[in-house]
Scaffold this active site. Sequence first.
Site, PDB file in Angstrom:
ATOM      1  N   HIS A 261       0.840  -1.192   0.000  1.00  0.00           N
ATOM      2  CA  HIS A 261       0.000   0.000   0.000  1.00  0.00           C
ATOM      3  C   HIS A 261       0.879   1.246   0.000  1.00  0.00           C
ATOM      4  O   HIS A 261       1.997   1.223   0.532  1.00  0.00           O
ATOM      5  CB  HIS A 261      -0.895   0.025   1.241  1.00  0.00           C
ATOM      6  CG  HIS A 261      -1.918  -1.059   1.250  1.00  0.00           C
ATOM      7  ND1 HIS A 261      -1.620  -2.335   1.673  1.00  0.00           N
ATOM      8  CD2 HIS A 261      -3.219  -1.068   0.876  1.00  0.00           C
ATOM      9  CE1 HIS A 261      -2.709  -3.083   1.570  1.00  0.00           C
ATOM     10  NE2 HIS A 261      -3.685  -2.347   1.092  1.00  0.00           N
TER      11      HIS A 261
ATOM     12  N   ILE B  47       8.185  -3.649   4.895  1.00  0.00           N
ATOM     13  CA  ILE B  47       8.785  -3.714   3.560  1.00  0.00           C
ATOM     14  C   ILE B  47       9.543  -2.426   3.268  1.00  0.00           C
ATOM     15  O   ILE B  47      10.625  -2.451   2.669  1.00  0.00           O
ATOM     16  CB  ILE B  47       7.718  -4.002   2.485  1.00  0.00           C
ATOM     17  CG1 ILE B  47       6.967  -5.299   2.793  1.00  0.00           C
ATOM     18  CG2 ILE B  47       8.346  -4.060   1.094  1.00  0.00           C
ATOM     19  CD1 ILE B  47       7.838  -6.534   2.936  1.00  0.00           C
TER      20      ILE B  47
ATOM     21  N   ASP C  35      27.188   0.037  -5.747  1.00  0.00           N
ATOM     22  CA  ASP C  35      27.282   0.794  -6.994  1.00  0.00           C
ATOM     23  C   ASP C  35      28.406   1.820  -6.952  1.00  0.00           C
ATOM     24  O   ASP C  35      29.154   1.970  -7.917  1.00  0.00           O
ATOM     25  CB  ASP C  35      25.953   1.492  -7.283  1.00  0.00           C
ATOM     26  CG  ASP C  35      26.037   2.354  -8.530  1.00  0.00           C
ATOM     27  OD1 ASP C  35      26.360   1.808  -9.609  1.00  0.00           O
ATOM     28  OD2 ASP C  35      25.800   3.574  -8.425  1.00  0.00           O
TER      29      ASP C  35
END
Length: 156
Positions: A77, A112, A127
């Site tokens: 959500h 999450i 990275d």
Amino acid sequence: MDELTHFNDQNRAKMVDVTDKKITSRFAVATGKIKMHPETLNRIHEGKIKKGDVLAVAQIAGIMAAKQTSSLIPMCHLIPLTGVDIHFEDDNDTTITVTTKVKTKHVTGVEIEAILAAQTALLTIYDMCKAIDRGMLITDVHLVEKDGGKSGHFTY
């Protein structure tokens, strides 16, 4: 074991209906590690990574990821976050540990969001340093703690 809630009566994916859930204060804490050569960590400490301040960029990337979770994870959500904080610790040798804490006052939790923030901060470190260390290893990403809502408190 609880029943899976992301399937409708046709056994197809659905976003869980949270319409009738109560608004509560909620938080989640997640963590993860990135292992690298000692020289890579030294260069991070010394500010000698060509792409810039590794941890500053990783911190912003993690915050941005938490805010974009519902755009990346299909059944999440859209949650108004009230706070995102990211901390870095290292062992002065080979490992940086990232810890994220995400907060909301809403009808569903932010687990999450916290895990995605941690993973994204770690990927950003990778990275930014990959030109000098392609063998870095991201490990142990998991939920550490969450609180709020019907399921209550959880500690890993």
